[in-house]
Design an enzyme around this catalytic site. Sequence first.
Site, mmCIF file in Angstrom:
data_model
loop_
_atom_site.group_PDB
_atom_site.id
_atom_site.type_symbol
_atom_site.label_atom_id
_atom_site.label_comp_id
_atom_site.label_asym_id
_atom_site.label_seq_id
_atom_site.Cartn_x
_atom_site.Cartn_y
_atom_site.Cartn_z
ATOM 1 N N ARG A 101 -39.214 -29.867 -17.794
ATOM 2 C CA ARG A 101 -40.363 -30.482 -17.333
ATOM 3 C C ARG A 101 -40.572 -31.979 -17.553
ATOM 4 N NH1 ARG A 101 -40.867 -25.498 -19.397
ATOM 5 N NH2 ARG A 101 -41.228 -26.450 -21.332
ATOM 6 N N GLU A 116 -36.415 -23.621 -35.256
ATOM 7 C CA GLU A 116 -36.936 -22.362 -36.031
ATOM 8 C C GLU A 116 -35.898 -21.672 -36.596
ATOM 9 O OE1 GLU A 116 -40.220 -20.691 -34.520
ATOM 10 O OE2 GLU A 116 -40.852 -19.512 -36.366
HETATM 11 P P1 AMP Z 1 -40.109 -29.511 -29.862
HETATM 12 O O1 AMP Z 1 -38.704 -29.962 -30.135
HETATM 13 O O2 AMP Z 1 -40.441 -28.530 -30.936
HETATM 14 O O3 AMP Z 1 -41.121 -30.758 -30.148
HETATM 15 O O4 AMP Z 1 -40.313 -28.762 -28.438
HETATM 16 C C1 AMP Z 1 -40.640 -29.605 -27.422
HETATM 17 C C2 AMP Z 1 -39.995 -28.940 -26.231
HETATM 18 O O5 AMP Z 1 -40.311 -27.591 -26.039
HETATM 19 C C3 AMP Z 1 -40.613 -29.586 -25.136
HETATM 20 O O6 AMP Z 1 -39.596 -29.752 -23.898
HETATM 21 C C4 AMP Z 1 -41.680 -28.443 -24.455
HETATM 22 O O7 AMP Z 1 -41.577 -28.406 -23.036
HETATM 23 C C5 AMP Z 1 -41.383 -27.051 -25.070
HETATM 24 N N1 AMP Z 1 -42.187 -26.372 -25.887
HETATM 25 C C6 AMP Z 1 -42.270 -26.116 -27.095
HETATM 26 N N2 AMP Z 1 -43.314 -25.368 -27.433
HETATM 27 C C7 AMP Z 1 -44.062 -25.260 -26.098
HETATM 28 C C8 AMP Z 1 -45.343 -24.497 -25.871
HETATM 29 N N3 AMP Z 1 -46.135 -23.837 -26.833
HETATM 30 N N4 AMP Z 1 -45.653 -24.510 -24.348
HETATM 31 C C9 AMP Z 1 -44.679 -25.181 -23.575
HETATM 32 N N5 AMP Z 1 -43.694 -25.984 -23.967
HETATM 33 C C10 AMP Z 1 -43.234 -25.891 -25.060
#
Ligand code: AMP
Length: 177
Positions: free
Chosen positions: A64, A101
Amino acid sequence: MNQETLERIHSSIRDVHDFPKPGIVFKDITPILADGELFRLTIDCFIDAIGEEKPTKIVGIDARGFIFGAALADRLGVGFVPVRKKGKLPWETNGASYSLEYGEAHVEIHKDAVHAGEKVVLIDDLLATGGTAEAALKLIKGLGGEIICIVFLIELLFLEGRKSLDADIRTETLLQY
Ligand code: AMP
């Protein structure tokens, strides 16, 4: 930044429970994209968040981050660079791994996508744990890019993703949950 616009963006984001797995509340941004005016206003908010210093490249995170990033790059008249999941980019790449995770993930950038000294804005739709953005920062720095700021539409505060990011780089989020 226009408060009324932020409220419109906020109310159009759809919470999808238990997607892609039980316990996750997925923030679905597709209603913003489907509304031409709101999509444009969201890009306006990103431009406000970036501020005075103009980038020469926008780097967007799979997937996205590509949508918002490409629209932002077009509006600013600068180039767009995708950071993609492993194995998707066709040419020579640099990669970075990060922890999920459960297990590990890996993102890649084309070796010639950012030139040394270029001013870069990193963008994604959502800051969760920060692992993906931190890996993308490593890739940009590895190519010699100078990161002006990181911008996200949404920040999930309870996951404290900011703690994973370089504290010296300005991080702007339009909406916090
Ligand atoms: P992180 O590396 O944990 O910060 O995850 C970020 C990536 O995962 C981004 O590219 C988000 O689009 C996706 N993502 C993680 N959690 C969500 C959520 N609750 N809703 C939508 N996209 C998420």
